[in-house]
Motif scaffolding. Structure first.
Motif, short mmCIF file in Angstrom:
data_model
loop_
_atom_site.label_atom_id
_atom_site.label_comp_id
_atom_site.label_asym_id
_atom_site.label_seq_id
_atom_site.Cartn_x
_atom_site.Cartn_y
_atom_site.Cartn_z
N MET A 169 -6.34 -1.90 -2.22
CA MET A 169 -4.89 -1.83 -2.36
C MET A 169 -4.52 -0.56 -3.12
N LEU B 73 -7.88 -2.26 -6.75
CA LEU B 73 -6.60 -1.59 -6.91
C LEU B 73 -6.88 -0.17 -7.37
N SER C 160 3.97 -4.67 -11.15
CA SER C 160 4.14 -5.16 -9.78
C SER C 160 2.89 -4.93 -8.94
N ASP C 161 2.22 -3.79 -9.12
CA ASP C 161 0.99 -3.51 -8.38
C ASP C 161 -0.13 -4.43 -8.82
N VAL C 162 -0.28 -4.61 -10.12
CA VAL C 162 -1.34 -5.47 -10.65
C VAL C 162 -1.10 -6.92 -10.21
N ARG D 203 1.12 -0.42 -13.53
CA ARG D 203 2.38 -0.93 -12.98
C ARG D 203 2.25 -2.43 -12.74
N ARG E 283 -5.35 4.10 -7.56
CA ARG E 283 -4.35 5.15 -7.34
C ARG E 283 -4.76 6.04 -6.19
N GLY F 34 -2.28 1.58 -5.54
CA GLY F 34 -1.36 1.23 -6.61
C GLY F 34 -1.89 1.66 -7.96
N SER F 35 -1.13 1.35 -8.96
CA SER F 35 -1.47 1.75 -10.33
C SER F 35 -1.77 0.54 -11.19
N ALA G 185 0.51 -8.04 -7.56
CA ALA G 185 0.24 -8.18 -6.12
C ALA G 185 -1.26 -8.20 -5.85
N ALA G 186 -2.01 -7.33 -6.53
CA ALA G 186 -3.46 -7.28 -6.33
C ALA G 186 -4.15 -8.51 -6.91
#
Length: 113
Positions: free
Chosen positions: A47, A30, A55-57, A53, A32, A49-50, A59-60
């Motif tokens: 992936m 993951l 939601s990003d974590v 965040r 940025r 993302g941040s 999902a990853a």
């Protein structure tokens, strides 16, 4: 093992990514700035993302068995916010293995000391 790597664009994270892939692990990175990841291998999933965040974590982290964080930050709440996101996502996804490797405390001490 299926791993989530946070901090894959840093010096330590990039080295760890190469070692994990060479050892046959499936790695989700993951980042940025995913374009900074130079490793290319079929078991690698990058992936955007941040790490701060949720939601990003989440999902990853889905489908992984362990999280490794090599995040670093010279200022701001990045480490705190990322740790909170990792803990919450781990609870949601059932991941029970989390490894954190950082010189964060050393860097902070040098900056304020």
């Amino acid at each position: 093992m299926k791993l989530l790597l946070l901090g894959a664009t840093g010096a330590t994270g990039a080295l760890l990514l190469d070692l994990a892939l060479a050892d046959g692990h499936q790695v989700t990175a993951l980042a940025r700035s995913p374009e900074k990841i130079t490793a290319r291998s079929p078991p690698l999933r990058i992936m955007p993302g941040s790490a701060t965040r949720l939601s990003d974590v989440s999902a990853a982290m889905s489908g992984t068995e362990a999280v490794i964080s090599t995040l670093g930050a010279r200022k701001g709440p990045v480490i705190t916010d990322a740790t909170a996101a990792v803990i919450e996502a781990a609870r949601d996804t059932g991941v029970i293995r989390v490894v954190v490797m950082s010189s964060f405390a050393v860097q902070r001490g040098q900056l304020t000391g």
